[in-house]
Motif scaffolding. Structure first.
Motif, PDB file in Angstrom:
ATOM      1  N   GLY A 138      -7.336   8.922 -12.640  1.00  0.00           N
ATOM      2  CA  GLY A 138      -6.010   9.213 -13.229  1.00  0.00           C
ATOM      3  C   GLY A 138      -5.192   8.427 -13.866  1.00  0.00           C
ATOM      4  N   ASN A 139      -4.142   8.384 -14.026  1.00  0.00           N
ATOM      5  CA  ASN A 139      -3.174   7.549 -14.731  1.00  0.00           C
ATOM      6  C   ASN A 139      -1.831   7.589 -13.846  1.00  0.00           C
ATOM      7  OD1 ASN A 139      -2.376   5.593 -16.628  1.00  0.00           O
ATOM      8  ND2 ASN A 139      -1.662   7.035 -18.126  1.00  0.00           N
ATOM      9  N   ASP A 140      -1.561   7.478 -12.689  1.00  0.00           N
ATOM     10  CA  ASP A 140      -0.839   7.643 -11.966  1.00  0.00           C
ATOM     11  C   ASP A 140       0.273   6.532 -12.194  1.00  0.00           C
ATOM     12  OD1 ASP A 140      -2.183   9.610 -11.040  1.00  0.00           O
ATOM     13  OD2 ASP A 140      -1.860   9.268  -8.982  1.00  0.00           O
ATOM     14  N   ASN A 141       1.517   6.624 -12.854  1.00  0.00           N
ATOM     15  CA  ASN A 141       2.226   5.552 -13.133  1.00  0.00           C
ATOM     16  C   ASN A 141       3.220   5.173 -11.849  1.00  0.00           C
ATOM     17  OD1 ASN A 141       1.665   5.410 -16.011  1.00  0.00           O
ATOM     18  ND2 ASN A 141       2.993   7.221 -16.260  1.00  0.00           N
ATOM     19  N   ASP A 142       3.417   5.917 -10.755  1.00  0.00           N
ATOM     20  CA  ASP A 142       4.069   5.372  -9.827  1.00  0.00           C
ATOM     21  C   ASP A 142       3.478   5.917  -8.444  1.00  0.00           C
ATOM     22  OD1 ASP A 142       5.857   4.455  -8.087  1.00  0.00           O
ATOM     23  OD2 ASP A 142       7.604   5.740  -8.577  1.00  0.00           O
ATOM     24  N   PRO A 143       2.354   5.533  -8.173  1.00  0.00           N
ATOM     25  CA  PRO A 143       1.636   6.362  -6.975  1.00  0.00           C
ATOM     26  C   PRO A 143       2.431   6.040  -5.604  1.00  0.00           C
ATOM     27  CG  PRO A 143       0.293   4.563  -7.708  1.00  0.00           C
ATOM     28  CD  PRO A 143       1.366   4.744  -8.862  1.00  0.00           C
ATOM     29  N   GLU A 144       3.299   5.055  -5.627  1.00  0.00           N
ATOM     30  CA  GLU A 144       3.830   5.033  -4.405  1.00  0.00           C
ATOM     31  C   GLU A 144       4.773   6.080  -3.878  1.00  0.00           C
ATOM     32  OE1 GLU A 144       3.673   2.171  -2.407  1.00  0.00           O
ATOM     33  OE2 GLU A 144       2.363   0.982  -3.501  1.00  0.00           O
ATOM     34  N   HIS A 145       4.999   6.756  -5.117  1.00  0.00           N
ATOM     35  CA  HIS A 145       6.168   7.760  -5.073  1.00  0.00           C
ATOM     36  C   HIS A 145       5.736   9.167  -5.429  1.00  0.00           C
ATOM     37  CE1 HIS A 145       8.254   4.082  -4.974  1.00  0.00           C
ATOM     38  NE2 HIS A 145       8.756   4.295  -3.836  1.00  0.00           N
ATOM     39  N   ASP A 146       4.491   9.353  -5.905  1.00  0.00           N
ATOM     40  CA  ASP A 146       4.141  10.861  -6.315  1.00  0.00           C
ATOM     41  C   ASP A 146       3.442  11.581  -5.477  1.00  0.00           C
ATOM     42  OD1 ASP A 146       1.408  10.201  -6.170  1.00  0.00           O
ATOM     43  OD2 ASP A 146       1.163   9.368  -8.151  1.00  0.00           O
ATOM     44  N   ASP A 147       2.941  12.687  -5.677  1.00  0.00           N
ATOM     45  CA  ASP A 147       2.410  13.799  -4.796  1.00  0.00           C
ATOM     46  C   ASP A 147       1.046  13.600  -4.312  1.00  0.00           C
ATOM     47  OD1 ASP A 147       4.980  14.657  -4.911  1.00  0.00           O
ATOM     48  OD2 ASP A 147       4.271  16.178  -6.610  1.00  0.00           O
ATOM     49  N   TRP A 148       0.427  12.507  -4.904  1.00  0.00           N
ATOM     50  CA  TRP A 148      -0.973  12.288  -4.468  1.00  0.00           C
ATOM     51  C   TRP A 148      -1.129  11.551  -3.154  1.00  0.00           C
ATOM     52  CZ3 TRP A 148      -5.629  14.100  -5.818  1.00  0.00           C
ATOM     53  CH2 TRP A 148      -7.032  13.374  -5.321  1.00  0.00           C
ATOM     54  N   VAL A 149      -1.506  12.118  -2.105  1.00  0.00           N
ATOM     55  CA  VAL A 149      -1.687  11.662  -0.805  1.00  0.00           C
ATOM     56  C   VAL A 149      -3.025  11.505  -0.387  1.00  0.00           C
ATOM     57  CG1 VAL A 149      -0.937  11.456   1.554  1.00  0.00           C
ATOM     58  CG2 VAL A 149       0.618  11.956  -0.218  1.00  0.00           C
ATOM     59  N   GLU A 150      -3.825  10.378  -0.290  1.00  0.00           N
ATOM     60  CA  GLU A 150      -5.224  10.481   0.082  1.00  0.00           C
ATOM     61  C   GLU A 150      -5.673  11.237   1.213  1.00  0.00           C
ATOM     62  OE1 GLU A 150      -4.231   7.100  -2.585  1.00  0.00           O
ATOM     63  OE2 GLU A 150      -3.709   7.847  -0.815  1.00  0.00           O
ATOM     64  N   THR A 151      -4.957  11.152   2.267  1.00  0.00           N
ATOM     65  CA  THR A 151      -5.391  11.846   3.588  1.00  0.00           C
ATOM     66  C   THR A 151      -5.300  13.221   3.481  1.00  0.00           C
ATOM     67  OG1 THR A 151      -3.029  11.342   4.412  1.00  0.00           O
ATOM     68  CG2 THR A 151      -4.869   9.841   5.207  1.00  0.00           C
ATOM     69  N   GLU A 152      -4.087  13.780   2.607  1.00  0.00           N
ATOM     70  CA  GLU A 152      -3.972  15.410   2.341  1.00  0.00           C
ATOM     71  C   GLU A 152      -4.993  15.699   1.710  1.00  0.00           C
ATOM     72  OE1 GLU A 152      -0.209  15.504   0.767  1.00  0.00           O
ATOM     73  OE2 GLU A 152       0.770  15.178   2.512  1.00  0.00           O
TER      74      GLU A 152
ATOM     75  N   MET B 230       0.754  -1.157  -0.069  1.00  0.00           N
ATOM     76  CA  MET B 230       0.141  -0.138   0.083  1.00  0.00           C
ATOM     77  C   MET B 230       0.892   1.319  -0.088  1.00  0.00           C
ATOM     78  SD  MET B 230      -3.038   0.866  -0.447  1.00  0.00           S
ATOM     79  CE  MET B 230      -3.618  -0.529  -0.318  1.00  0.00           C
ATOM     80  N   LYS B 231       0.351   2.240  -0.384  1.00  0.00           N
ATOM     81  CA  LYS B 231       1.006   3.464  -0.585  1.00  0.00           C
ATOM     82  C   LYS B 231       1.722   3.992   0.846  1.00  0.00           C
ATOM     83  CE  LYS B 231      -0.478   6.789  -3.119  1.00  0.00           C
ATOM     84  NZ  LYS B 231      -1.360   7.940  -3.685  1.00  0.00           N
ATOM     85  N   LYS B 232       3.087   4.449   0.550  1.00  0.00           N
ATOM     86  CA  LYS B 232       3.595   5.125   1.730  1.00  0.00           C
ATOM     87  C   LYS B 232       3.226   6.306   2.035  1.00  0.00           C
ATOM     88  CE  LYS B 232       8.084   2.758   0.900  1.00  0.00           C
ATOM     89  NZ  LYS B 232       9.414   2.888   0.491  1.00  0.00           N
ATOM     90  N   ILE B 233       2.758   6.748   3.196  1.00  0.00           N
ATOM     91  CA  ILE B 233       2.349   8.071   3.427  1.00  0.00           C
ATOM     92  C   ILE B 233       3.266   9.059   3.550  1.00  0.00           C
ATOM     93  CG2 ILE B 233       0.869   9.428   5.182  1.00  0.00           C
ATOM     94  CD1 ILE B 233      -0.622   7.035   3.769  1.00  0.00           C
ATOM     95  N   LYS B 234       2.966  10.039   2.661  1.00  0.00           N
ATOM     96  CA  LYS B 234       4.037  11.111   2.375  1.00  0.00           C
ATOM     97  C   LYS B 234       3.523  12.428   3.241  1.00  0.00           C
ATOM     98  CE  LYS B 234       3.401  10.216  -1.455  1.00  0.00           C
ATOM     99  NZ  LYS B 234       3.067  10.055  -2.870  1.00  0.00           N
ATOM    100  N   PHE B 235       4.409  13.173   3.753  1.00  0.00           N
ATOM    101  CA  PHE B 235       4.295  14.560   4.374  1.00  0.00           C
ATOM    102  C   PHE B 235       4.172  15.639   3.341  1.00  0.00           C
ATOM    103  CE2 PHE B 235       3.347  16.831   8.044  1.00  0.00           C
ATOM    104  CZ  PHE B 235       4.186  17.909   8.038  1.00  0.00           C
ATOM    105  N   PHE B 236       3.237  16.327   3.285  1.00  0.00           N
ATOM    106  CA  PHE B 236       2.944  17.376   2.282  1.00  0.00           C
ATOM    107  C   PHE B 236       2.676  18.965   3.329  1.00  0.00           C
ATOM    108  CE2 PHE B 236       1.368  19.220  -1.346  1.00  0.00           C
ATOM    109  CZ  PHE B 236       0.487  20.209  -1.043  1.00  0.00           C
TER     110      PHE B 236
END
Length: 385
Positions: A359-373, A1-7
């Motif tokens: 969308g068409n996110d090719n690398d959602p593990e490392h892009d700027d889309w964070v669901e909680t944000e 699952m996606k790593k949660i990133k800080f925005f």
């Protein structure tokens, strides 16, 4: 699952204007011509979009237009590949945008959102008496499993296990965006003529109900079960009992080479039609006074099926899948349908909101889309709960 990133939200907001680019500072009174993604018009009372959608200004339903511009900037970030985003409150469109060549008429691939739709069809089949309940055994619908040894745990797999990814069948679906050579979903897609036979050939390595393992194979087995139980083609059953009922007029649904409807992925709908499905669940299966799928089924589907698996229901994802959701003070009852490349239908019951992002996110593990944000930005737009 996606790593949660800080925005980090910037102190000064720069706006992209519509799909065509450009920027401007927020004015005291937003000119709708400069922000065409914002809804316009008045709130004219309750309704359901069976025929067509209504829209209104965000303020008409207690939301802040200026803050919705922040939502647009987040979604339109060129580092991700948003193709469509729609937000509804009280069934009215307050925000709608199309990007990267996507249009209101585009039938967009659902990917695993189809799992949630197939779950809904299973509930309808139970409501109509075609299935006794979700505890029926899968082997009763597949003669390929008639002569299994008594010790084979495939004998114990139920429809509930398929819906909750707890069948115990051997399945690897861990890598979507890198090396997919060992991913069973890709192997099935690329080399199997009959997807059902591919899944049925898998061994059972965990006791059903004891172990969560995300599996398109589990969802695929619903195809044969629904067809056998209802006596109808699965796609036709969906049209008659779901799509037509809520105003979905155009769609596609992929099949394998053997003609089996793919209940794990492969549906194509417009952005607004995905929103219709979200609204159906927001209203507990009721559409304009008609109970399309039982309230009980919707509540089961959007609650943890097992105490030790609190992030998943009946093919819907629940908020604990996001480890940081409590840091954003997000309601715990938000749930979503979720497909790869970040197709997401968010249902936010506490605020009477549905938001759909395609969308068409090719690398959602490392892009700027964070669901909680994203969810925090949307909820922060609400002025009047």
């Amino acid at each position: 699952m996606k790593k949660i990133k800080f925005f980090l939200l910037s102190l000064f907001l720069v706006l992209f204007i519509s799909c065509g680019g450009g920027s401007a500072k927020i004015s005291a009174n937003l000119n709708p011509q400069n922000y065409p993604f914002l809804g316009s018009g008045k709130f004219e009372g309750s309704y359901f979009p069976t025929q067509s959608f209504r829209e209104c200004t965000p303020e008409e339903v207690g939301m802040d237009s200026k803050k919705l511009v922040k939502v647009y900037n987040y979604a339109a970030n060129p580092n991700i590949k948003t193709e469509g985003l729609i937000i509804l409150r009280h069934n009215y469109i307050v925000f709608e945008t199309y990007l990267n060549g996507f249009t209101p008429d585009t039938l967009h691939e659902s990917y695993s959102i189809a799992k949630s739709i197939s779950s809904c069809l299973t509930g309808i089949a139970i409501d109509k008496g075609y299935l006794t309940d979700e505890n029926v055994f899968v082997k009763d619908f597949y003669p390929q499993w008639d002569d299994l040894p008594d010790s084979d745990c495939r004998n114990k797999i139920t429809v509930k296990n398929l819906l909750t990814m707890t069948s115990g069948l051997e399945w690897n679906e861990h890598d979507y965006y890198g090396d997919t050579s060992q991913n069973d979903a890709f192997i099935m897609y690329q080399s199997a003529d009959n997807y059902l036979e591919y899944v049925l050939s898998k061994n059972c390595i965990h006791q059903p109900g004891s172990f969560f393992n995300y599996s398109s194979g589990d969802s695929m087995l619903l195809s044969g079960i629904l067809k056998e139980a209802t006596g109808e083609d699965v796609e036709q059953f969906a049209v008659e009992n779901l799509f037509d009922k809520i105003g979905i007029e155009r769609h596609y649904w992929q099949r394998d080479n053997a003609g089996n409807v793919i209940t794990a992925w492969g549906i194509g709908l417009t952005l607004r039609d995905y929103a219709r499905f979200g609204l159906l669940y927001l209203h507990k299966g009721n559409w304009d006074g008609n109970q399309i799928v039982s309230r009980e089924w919707v509540e089961k589907s959007t609650s943890p099926a097992y105490q030790n698996i609190n992030w998943y229901g009946y093919s819907f994802w629940l908020m604990p899948v996001f480890s940081d959701y409590q840091n954003y003070n997000l309601p715990s009852d938000i749930y979503l349908a979720w497909g790869i490349h970040t197709q997401q239908i968010f249902v936010i019951p506490d605020y009477d909101i549905v938001a759909v992002r395609l969308g068409n996110d090719n690398d959602p593990e490392h892009d700027d889309w964070v669901e909680t944000e994203f969810l925090k930005l949307v909820i922060d737009c609400v002025k009047d709960k």
